[in-house]
Each structure stands twice: as C-alpha cells, then as structure tokens.
Design an enzyme around this catalytic site. Structure first.
Site, short mmCIF file in Angstrom:
data_model
loop_
_atom_site.label_atom_id
_atom_site.label_comp_id
_atom_site.label_asym_id
_atom_site.label_seq_id
_atom_site.Cartn_x
_atom_site.Cartn_y
_atom_site.Cartn_z
N CYS A 266 0.82 -1.22 0.00
CA CYS A 266 0.00 0.00 0.00
C CYS A 266 0.84 1.25 0.00
CB CYS A 266 -1.00 0.13 1.13
SG CYS A 266 -0.91 -0.97 2.46
N TYR A 310 -1.48 3.95 1.09
CA TYR A 310 -2.40 4.23 -0.02
C TYR A 310 -2.32 5.70 -0.42
CZ TYR A 310 -4.61 -0.38 0.27
OH TYR A 310 -4.86 -1.72 0.26
N TRP A 328 -4.67 5.38 5.06
CA TRP A 328 -4.72 3.95 5.39
C TRP A 328 -3.71 3.60 6.49
CZ3 TRP A 328 -2.10 -0.78 5.15
CH2 TRP A 328 -2.92 -1.93 5.12
N TYR A 532 -8.70 -6.98 -7.73
CA TYR A 532 -8.01 -6.20 -6.69
C TYR A 532 -6.54 -6.62 -6.59
CZ TYR A 532 -7.56 -3.66 -2.26
OH TYR A 532 -7.19 -2.78 -1.28
N HIS A 533 -5.65 -5.61 -6.59
CA HIS A 533 -4.20 -5.82 -6.50
C HIS A 533 -3.59 -6.38 -7.78
CE1 HIS A 533 -4.23 -5.95 -1.79
NE2 HIS A 533 -4.45 -4.74 -2.30
N HIS A 619 -2.14 -1.06 -7.05
CA HIS A 619 -3.46 -0.58 -6.68
C HIS A 619 -4.05 0.43 -7.66
CE1 HIS A 619 -2.33 -2.17 -2.73
NE2 HIS A 619 -3.60 -2.16 -2.46
CU LIG Z 1 -4.77 -3.11 -1.07
#
Ligand SMILES: [Cu+2]
Ligand SMILES: *[C@@H]1O[C@H](CO)[C@@H](O)[C@H](O)[C@H]1NC(C)=O
Ligand SMILES: *[C@@H]1O[C@H](CO)[C@@H](O)[C@H](O)[C@H]1NC(C)=O
Ligand SMILES: *[C@@H]1O[C@H](CO)[C@@H](O)[C@H](O)[C@H]1NC(C)=O
Ligand SMILES: *[C@@H]1O[C@H](CO)[C@@H](O)[C@H](O)[C@H]1NC(C)=O
Ligand SMILES: *[C@@H]1O[C@H](CO)[C@@H](O)[C@H](O)[C@H]1NC(C)=O
Length: 677
Positions: A266, A310, A328, A532-533, A619
């Site tokens: 992140c 993030y 985050w 996701y990712h 991301h």
């Molecule tokens: Cu993530």
C-alpha cells in the site's frame, strides 16, 4: 470477513506479530501452513485460483519422461496416488514429462503439479516451462517462470489452446519429482490476433506481483509483494520480497527477501529522473525505500514527516517528488502534501497543499484520500484529476498551495478508477466507484485537458463516452499509438472477491473529431481474473505485462503470475509478428524541455511518434506513465527530428521509451532521458 479484511488485519496486527514471524519462517523454509486432502494424503496448498474450467480425466493418457529413477516410473506422476511419484535421474540440462492425452482437446487452460510431500525438498521444481502441441512436433510455450521451491501445489494457468500433448520441463541438473499432475480444460476462445490482440505466454512468479516497475536500463519488470509472498500485514513486519522478470533472458529470478524494515504494501511509487524506484509509506507508515536496479537491492531513504498508506506520489518539473494523502496508515485525516528531493534525500512538509480538497465521500474516513490521480506538470505544480469528484492544482513552492480546478463532467467520486495522460496535457479517466468497496462501478470516462497551472479555467473536462463494461480495480496502459489498453476489474468492487469480474479488455482509441474524443473497442477475452491488487505495465517492445491480484494469505484469490498481452498492432492474421520499423540511433540520449532530438530509423516511418514515460504501479495507480505524441520532421536519409515539449514538466523528468511507428506498427523502443536541468 472478506469485506472487512483490512480492518480485521488492523485490529489483529499487533497480536499476530508473533504468529507472523512464525509463518514467515515456515514460508522461507518452504512449509506452507495449510494442507488439504488430495488422493488420500495431506498436500500443502498454496491458496490460489485454479485454472479456469474442469480437470480432465487421465483415461487414455500415456507419458514419456526424460528419465526415471528406480521404481519411480513416469506414469506415477498421474496414478491417482500421491504417495507414489515420478522421480527423474539427476544430471543433464533439462528434465521433462510429456503427457500424450490421446484425443485432441479443444482448450487446455492450465496444469497443477503436486510435489512430493514430506521429502527433503531436493527434487522441488523451480524454473519450469509448459508447452503444448497438437502434433507432437511443433511446440508452443504457453507458460514459464519460477515457482517458489516448497511442497505446496504448483500451478500454471494460460489462455486456452488446442492440444494433444502437454509437456512440463524444468531446466535443472537436479532430479525433479512429481506426485501428481492434473490438466485443465476450459472453453475455446477463437483467436483473432490482428483485430483483437493475443494473450500469452503466462509468466509464473514466486510471489504475488502486487507492485511493480519497469527498469529503464534492462527492460526488466521488478515486482514485489509485501513481507510475505502471498500476504501483507498492518503490523511492522518490515521485510520485502522481490522477484524480477527479464524479457531478454525470458526467465524469472528466484525471489529475494530483503530486511528493509519496510513492508512495501500500500505504498506510493515513483520513478525519479534517473529511474530509481522510490517507494514511500504503506504498511510501515513513513518509510522511504529506493531500489537500485544495478545492484538489485533496496536502500533506505529519509522517512516522511507523516505516516501514510495508499498515498500517491508524482515527480515534479524540477525532479522533486510530491506526495499527498494516505490515511490507510497512521490515522485518518490531515495527510497534506510533502515533497522529497532525491538529490538531498530530504522531506519537507507542504502544509498548504491541503488533502481535504481531494477527499471523496467514502463511508470510511481512512479511504477518503486514497490513490490520488496525480500528474506532475509545469512550474512545480501537480494536477490532481481524481478520484474525488473535485479536481485540484497543488503547488510545491514555499509551504505549498491548493486551488480548485472544477469537477469532471457528469462524473462522481471514482475511487480505484484509472487516469492516464495519453497525450501532452490530455488525461483520460475511467471507471471506479463512489466508495472504495461494496459499490457498483462506473463505465464513465472523461477527457480532461490541462493548460496553465493553478488556474481553474485552464482545465477542460469533457465526457469521454463510456467503456463497454463498468470497472473498478482495473488497470491500464497507454500504448505507442496513443490508444489506452484497459484490463480486468469488477463491476461491483469487493477487495479479494472474484465475482462480477470483467474478462474482456478494451481499448480507448482517441479521435479528436468525435464528440466523445474517441471510441472504445473490446479486445480478446482473457481467462485469468485480474481484479483487486492486479496491475499492467507497458514493456519496451510495445507489448503489455499484466499480472497479480490477491495477496490475501490463504484466501483463494491469489494470482502468482503475469501474462503478456500483444496488442493487435503487432500481429498478422495468423498470429505471427508484423514487420516493425527499427530505431538505429537516437541523439542526444538525454535532453531538457524544448531540446531537439534526432532519430535515425531503418526506413521511412509515420510522422507521428511518441515518447512514453516508464511506468510503476500498484493498486490502480500509475502516476509515472505518460505519453507525449511528438511530430517527426524529416532531416533527410531516414533521419528525423522532434522536440521535447517546451515547458519543463509537460514531459516530467525521467526515462521515456521512444517509439516510431510505420503504418501504425510500433518499433521496439529506445530510451530518451528527459532531465530537469
Ligand atoms: Cu490493497
Ligand atoms: C498408494 O501407494 C502406496 C505406496 O505404493 C500404497 O501403499 C497405497 O496402498 C496406495 N494407495 C492406493 C489408494 O492405492
Ligand atoms: C538476465 O541475465 C543477466 C546476464 O545474463 C543476469 O545478470 C540477470 O540477473 C538475468 N536476469 C534475470 C531476471 O534472471
Ligand atoms: C546503484 O548502485 C551502484 C553501485 O553502488 C552505483 O554506482 C549507482 O550509481 C547506483 N545507481 C543509482 C541510480 O543510484
Ligand atoms: C448496484 O446496481 C444494482 C443494479 O442496478 C442495484 O440493484 C444495486 O442496488 C446496486 N448496489 C448498490 C450497492 O448500489
Ligand atoms: C487461513 O488462515 C487462518 C489463520 O492462519 C486460519 O485460521 C484459517 O483456518 C485458514 N483458512 C483456510 C481456508 O485454510
């Protein structure tokens, strides 16, 4: 629990620190913790998504192996008894098993290999290659790479193809052993390469590639996961696992585990003027780590003033790096701008670069400032195009500045959407959803044209038509011809979920004569889920690397692989590569804003060429990639000149791939470095 994963990890982070140390040791020793009963014995699993389709029955199979030791004959690799195994002899360069399936199968989509359980590990398979053939003579390599050597299940998934013969080979002088080998079949997808592009080969990694960058000097993809090869943590676990794919060697190096004290999950990523990979924040808060691709190692930089995860970062016109957001990590709110100077390794707060101007209305405060769409621009300014509905100019002199730049036309907050500068000052934004998760994604696209910094009036937003599919958690790259390739994503965003997935990529084709500024076209359907990712990066040869997804420990959404997508512009009808133009020379190789560059080619080329900044991504964020279309002026005898844009920051400092095109077919790129001074 799936939906609450991040929160859950937060709460348990500290308490689990000891577990994590133990888990980490067992991973490094090659012992994965989860086991499942297959064919009557407990097999170590490696939680991941199986190949699409069904396992095919072994009836009618015969096999040929390069060698066999004692009574560990070849066919013990598929005798439905995992306590028996095929063991090759040692010595030789390559060991392989070739399975003859009997009848031709229409759409072989993957294999799973069960290593010998409970042995001493001396016969684990690392480097490997999977090839298919319809006639036993002509072979096509469909997957290759490096598996992490342990006793857990090994997998190779690939674009389905017709086959009568399947071969797994391992280039090693060690003997290899296989307790079980299963083969999967999916539905057939008709190839149409010159129209839709083509998928493959698959490249297997010994970790989930969640973050990655392309090294300008070698063209290699440097990919890293977090403290673990399949999981992250909010606790301060402080390690980084890295693996590198080399397009030249056509191989993946064994992963390295570095004691960086930085769990680079992140984080923000930027490639600086010299193409060093600078990674900031993440699960370990304020850390800065710098990857030196020459010595292939991470080094620590000065820590940021604030803890962030993030966050997003972008390189400025003067070569410094701007960061903002990142609630985050280290508590929600107040993550105003900071600037880093790679020359002095110093951070400075920019208190007047106000993060509150770019908040979304997410139900969770720690999500409101995540994954900013940042574009370094002229005079040290950064344009923030989203994901908040509001756009802003951030200044970097003195204590920084913030100025509103209006809203995207007909759009809303678009968290985990994408934004790509596909031409000088032209940004395409598309997809995302109002909240980070648990919401419908949008198919909206916008074209934003930016001019003089710090002025609202210089920002024009135009609705850019819509994608064929709504997407969030997708990834994208700008291609040499100015089109934008988009892959994966979900129509309803659930981190680590694999429902509502978009399997058909699409392409934005810009056309300023159209009301929507261009059109969207669907490309070849894929069979590996990228949600996701997951990530995408442009490679030096004009193909795209797309990979990853998951990093959720023992959940099954992990994808330990990447795939090459070859866009239609490189392919003939039969799938062979088109003839492409060649750049013989570029001079100078480093140039400032406004400088003229001379290119020598092997023959006449199109007037429109492009320079594309190398990408780095995690991301859905890739603030490094940027394409600048350049016009070639003939200078006689296959020589052409073009100008780097005149204002510093339009082409922000860094390494660019120069592509020339002939009838729309791009060359292999050659580097041009744009310098700040
Ligand atoms: Cu993530
Ligand atoms: C599997 O092989 C082992 C070793 O030869 C044997 O003892 C066992 O009975 C076999 N299991 C089955 C289900 O055939
Ligand atoms: C590729 O080969 C070069 C030289 O042969 C070597 O230095 C490099 O480590 C290799 N890269 C990978 C990713 O294996
Ligand atoms: C990487 O490390 C090498 C060896 O220490 C050094 O010569 C080189 O300048 C470094 N590269 C960068 C981009 O810092
Ligand atoms: C998502 O869209 C569907 C179909 O339009 C709708 O039924 C559903 O309520 C929406 N979900 C959310 C969370 O908005
Ligand atoms: C996943 O790991 C957790 C923690 O180690 C464990 O409690 C759980 O049972 C595992 N789940 C599966 C499906 O293996």
């Amino acid at each position: 629990m799936k939906l609450e994963w991040h929160t859950w990890v937060f709460l348990l982070g500290a308490a689990r620190a000891r577990d994590i140390a133990q888990l980490e040791r067992s991973y490094i020793e090659g012992k994965t913790p989860d086991r499942t009963n297959i064919h009557g014995i407990n097999v170590a699993t490696l939680s991941q998504t199986p190949p699409e389709g069904q396992e095919i029955p072994t009836d009618g199979w015969t096999a040929v192996c390069t060698s066999a030791s004692g009574d560990h004959e070849c066919n013990k690799a598929f005798d439905a008894n995992d306590s028996t195994y095929w063991l090759s002899e040692s010595g030789g360069d390559v060991q392989s098993i070739t399975i003859h399936l009997g009848d031709e199968q229409k759409a072989i989509s993957g294999i799973i290999v069960v290593p010998v359980q409970g042995g001493d590990g001396s016969n684990w398979i690392e480097q490997h290659e999977v090839s298919l053939s319809t006639d036993g003579e002509k072979w096509e390599r469909v997957a290759y790479g490096t598996w992490w050597p342990d006793e857990s299940l090994k997998l190779a998934a690939f674009q389905p193809r017709k086959a009568k013969h399947v071969r797994l080979s391992a280039p090693t002088p060690k003997g290899i052993a296989i307790a079980d080998l299963s083969i999967y079949e999916d539905r057939y997808i008709t190839p149409d390469p010159s129209n839709l592009g083509a998928w493959g080969p698959t490249i297997n990694f010994p970790l989930v590639p969640v973050s990655a960058a392309v090294d300008a000097h070698s063209g290699e993809v440097v990919a890293w996961s977090a403290w673990g090869y399949d999981q992250f943590t909010a606790g301060k676990a402080g390690k980084t696992q890295t693996a590198t794919w080399s397009p030249t060697n056509q191989s993946v190096a064994r992963r390295t585990i570095t004691d960086t004290h930085h769990d680079m999950f992140c984080s923000g990523i930027s490639l600086d003027e010299n193409s060093k990979i600078i990674v900031t924040g993440g699960a370990d808060g304020g850390m800065t780590s710098i990857y030196n691709t020459t010595v292939r190692d991470w080094f620590s930089g000065e820590e940021m003033e604030l803890d962030r995860g993030y966050l997003a970062s972008a390189i400025l016109s003067d070569g410094r790096m701007f960061v903002i957001g990142g609630s985050w990590s280290g508590g929600a709110g107040g993550k105003n701008g900071e600037v880093y100077d790679p020359k002095t390794n110093e951070w400075e707060m920019l208190d007047e670069a106000k993060v509150s101007a770019m908040y979304t209305k997410d139900r969770r405060t720690y999500r409101r400032d995540n994954h900013g769409w940042l574009f370094g621009w002229t005079d040290g300014y950064t344009f923030q195009a989203g994901p908040s509905e509001a756009m802003n100019w951030y200044g970097s002199s003195d204590t920084g500045s913030t100025k509103g730049a209006g809203k995207r036309t007909g759009d809303q907050d678009a968290m985990c959407g994408n934004a790509v500068m596909y031409d000088n000052g032209k940004i395409l934004t598309f997809g995302g959803s109002p909240w980070y998760e648990d919401q419908n994604a949008t198919a909206n696209a916008n074209i934003i044209t930016i001019g003089k910094p710090d002025e609202q009036a210089s920002v024009i937003s135009q609705a850019g038509g819509g994608m064929h599919s709504a997407r969030t958690f997708h990834s994208s790259v700008v291609l040499p011809d100015g089109s934008v390739f988009v892959n994966g994503g979900q129509s309803f965003g659930v981190p680590f979920g694999q429902d509502d997935v978009q399997m058909t990529p699409e392409l934005f084709i810009p056309d300023s004569s159209k009301d929507n500024g261009g059109s969207w076209k669907e490309l070849q359907t894929n069979t590996i889920i990228r949600v996701y990712h997951s990530l995408s990066l442009l490679l030096q040869d004009g193909t795209v690397f797309t990979g990853g997804g998951g990093l959720c420990g023992n959940c099954t959404s992990n994808h330990f692989d990447g795939q090459i997508f070859t866009p239609p512009y490189l392919l003939n009808d039969d799938g062979s590569l088109r003839d492409r133009p060649k750049i013989e020379d570029v001079s100078p190789k480093s140039a400032k804003a406004g400088a003229s560059v001379t290119v020598t080619t092997d023959g006449p080329v199109d007037t429109q060429a492009s320079i594309i900044r190398y990408g780095s991504t995690t991301h859905t964020v890739n603030t490094d990639q940027r394409r600048i279309g350049v016009e070639l002026k003939s200078a006689g005898d296959n020589k052409y000149t073009f100008d780097i844009p005149s204002e510093a920051g339009q082409a922000q400092p860094g390494y660019y791939m120069l592509f020339v095109l002939k009838d729309g077919v791009p060359s292999h790129s050659v580097n041009v470095q744009v310098t700040s001074a």
